[in-house]
Design a protein around this motif. Structure first.
Motif, short mmCIF file in Angstrom:
data_model
loop_
_atom_site.label_atom_id
_atom_site.label_comp_id
_atom_site.label_asym_id
_atom_site.label_seq_id
_atom_site.Cartn_x
_atom_site.Cartn_y
_atom_site.Cartn_z
N VAL A 103 6.04 8.73 -7.89
CA VAL A 103 5.67 8.59 -6.49
C VAL A 103 4.57 9.61 -6.19
O VAL A 103 4.69 10.78 -6.57
CB VAL A 103 6.89 8.85 -5.57
N ASN A 104 3.51 9.17 -5.53
CA ASN A 104 2.38 10.03 -5.17
C ASN A 104 1.80 10.81 -6.35
O ASN A 104 1.50 12.00 -6.24
CB ASN A 104 2.80 11.01 -4.05
N PRO A 105 1.62 10.15 -7.51
CA PRO A 105 1.09 10.89 -8.66
C PRO A 105 -0.37 11.29 -8.46
O PRO A 105 -1.13 10.56 -7.81
CB PRO A 105 1.22 9.90 -9.82
N GLU A 106 -0.72 12.45 -9.00
CA GLU A 106 -2.11 12.91 -8.95
C GLU A 106 -2.40 13.69 -10.23
O GLU A 106 -1.52 14.34 -10.79
CB GLU A 106 -2.35 13.78 -7.72
N ILE A 107 -3.65 13.61 -10.66
CA ILE A 107 -4.07 14.34 -11.86
C ILE A 107 -4.52 15.73 -11.45
O ILE A 107 -5.38 15.88 -10.58
CB ILE A 107 -5.20 13.58 -12.58
N ALA B 51 -5.67 13.82 -22.72
CA ALA B 51 -4.51 14.51 -22.17
C ALA B 51 -4.73 14.79 -20.69
O ALA B 51 -5.86 15.01 -20.25
CB ALA B 51 -4.26 15.82 -22.92
N VAL B 52 -3.64 14.76 -19.93
CA VAL B 52 -3.69 15.07 -18.50
C VAL B 52 -2.45 15.87 -18.12
O VAL B 52 -1.42 15.82 -18.79
CB VAL B 52 -3.76 13.81 -17.61
N ARG B 53 -2.59 16.60 -17.04
CA ARG B 53 -1.44 17.22 -16.39
C ARG B 53 -1.37 16.60 -15.01
O ARG B 53 -2.37 16.54 -14.30
CB ARG B 53 -1.61 18.73 -16.28
N ILE B 54 -0.18 16.10 -14.65
CA ILE B 54 -0.02 15.41 -13.37
C ILE B 54 1.05 16.10 -12.52
O ILE B 54 1.91 16.80 -13.03
CB ILE B 54 0.35 13.92 -13.56
N ARG B 55 0.94 15.85 -11.23
CA ARG B 55 1.99 16.22 -10.28
C ARG B 55 2.43 14.92 -9.62
O ARG B 55 1.60 14.07 -9.29
CB ARG B 55 1.48 17.18 -9.22
N TYR B 56 3.73 14.77 -9.43
CA TYR B 56 4.26 13.56 -8.82
C TYR B 56 5.61 13.88 -8.18
O TYR B 56 6.14 14.99 -8.35
CB TYR B 56 4.43 12.43 -9.85
N GLN B 57 6.13 12.93 -7.46
CA GLN B 57 7.47 13.05 -6.90
C GLN B 57 8.37 11.99 -7.51
O GLN B 57 7.89 10.92 -7.93
CB GLN B 57 7.43 12.90 -5.37
N THR B 58 9.65 12.29 -7.54
CA THR B 58 10.63 11.30 -7.98
C THR B 58 11.01 10.45 -6.77
O THR B 58 10.57 10.70 -5.65
CB THR B 58 11.88 12.00 -8.54
N LEU B 59 11.85 9.46 -6.99
CA LEU B 59 12.25 8.57 -5.91
C LEU B 59 13.04 9.29 -4.82
O LEU B 59 13.13 8.80 -3.69
CB LEU B 59 13.06 7.39 -6.45
N ASP B 60 13.58 10.47 -5.13
CA ASP B 60 14.29 11.24 -4.09
C ASP B 60 13.41 12.31 -3.45
O ASP B 60 13.86 13.09 -2.62
CB ASP B 60 15.58 11.86 -4.64
N SER C 266 0.82 -1.21 0.00
CA SER C 266 0.00 0.00 0.00
C SER C 266 0.86 1.27 0.00
O SER C 266 0.99 1.97 0.99
CB SER C 266 -0.94 0.00 1.21
N LYS C 267 1.48 1.53 -1.15
CA LYS C 267 2.27 2.75 -1.35
C LYS C 267 1.90 3.35 -2.69
O LYS C 267 1.71 2.63 -3.67
CB LYS C 267 3.76 2.45 -1.33
N ARG C 268 1.83 4.68 -2.74
CA ARG C 268 1.49 5.37 -3.99
C ARG C 268 2.74 5.46 -4.87
O ARG C 268 3.37 6.51 -4.99
CB ARG C 268 0.90 6.74 -3.71
N LEU C 269 3.09 4.34 -5.48
CA LEU C 269 4.24 4.23 -6.37
C LEU C 269 3.83 3.45 -7.60
O LEU C 269 3.24 2.38 -7.48
CB LEU C 269 5.40 3.52 -5.65
N THR C 270 4.14 4.00 -8.76
CA THR C 270 3.91 3.28 -10.01
C THR C 270 5.15 3.37 -10.87
O THR C 270 5.89 4.35 -10.83
CB THR C 270 2.66 3.81 -10.77
N VAL C 271 5.38 2.31 -11.62
CA VAL C 271 6.48 2.24 -12.57
C VAL C 271 5.86 2.00 -13.94
O VAL C 271 5.02 1.11 -14.09
CB VAL C 271 7.45 1.09 -12.21
N ILE C 272 6.26 2.81 -14.90
CA ILE C 272 5.74 2.70 -16.27
C ILE C 272 6.92 2.70 -17.22
O ILE C 272 7.90 3.42 -17.01
CB ILE C 272 4.79 3.88 -16.60
#
Length: 164
Positions: free
Chosen positions: A73-77, A106-115, A55-61
């Motif tokens: 990490v923690n992506p949101e639309i 199309a979407v605009r997202i906010r997310y964090q990197t692994l750092d 249960s972590k907000r992490l996705t790999v694509i």
């Protein structure tokens, strides 16, 4: 790297919203690496930690459209277009099952990197559809919920039959 066990639909891990990542570092990097290895072996083009019961907000694509492998990490639309497109979707948690799903083009997202660095990114076409699919999964929304009732019932009957 370790290949993780992928949960199969209708596992409860796939229906539960994932917890926001608050700790960044080597453990998160290892999890992303394990998810990538698991996704490649599935095979798939995207995977989330909840697909493996974490249960972590992490996705790999991994897509050429986004430059190969990317960790979100923690992506949101933040924004989604009114213009839509229909694309065939499936899931590593429901192998062999696919159906057409309509989503914003199309979407605009906010997310964090692994750092932990915060970024915003605009995605279009197939990359936008993939990101929406994975964010839905992080929110506990399995892709079959995006289908019409008739398509969903037909697909679930096919899945149940395949599982026997």
């Amino acid at each position: 790297m370790t290949r993780l066990t992928i949960r199969r639909y209708p596992d409860t891990a796939l229906k539960t919203p994932a917890e926001r990542v608050t700790e960044f570092g080597a453990d998160l990097q290892h999890l992303a690496d394990d998810l990538f290895e698991t996704m490649k072996a599935a095979p798939g083009i995207g995977i989330t930690a909840p697909h493996c019961g974490i249960s972590k907000r992490l996705t790999v694509i991994e897509l050429p459209e986004i430059g190969g492998q990317r960790d979100y990490v923690n992506p949101e639309i933040l924004w989604a277009s009114e213009d839509v497109m229909t694309q065939t979707e499936g899931s590593v948690s429901m192998p062999g099952m696919t159906e057409e799903v309509t989503r914003p083009r199309a979407v605009r997202i906010r997310y964090q990197t692994l750092d932990g660095t915060v970024n915003e990114e605009a995605l279009e076409g197939f990359a936008a559809v993939c990101m929406q699919h994975e964010i839905d999964q992080l929110d506990g929304i399995f892709w079959v919920q995006k289908l019409s009732r008739l398509k969903r019932e037909r697909l679930l009957k096919k899945w149940e039959k395949a599982a026997r």
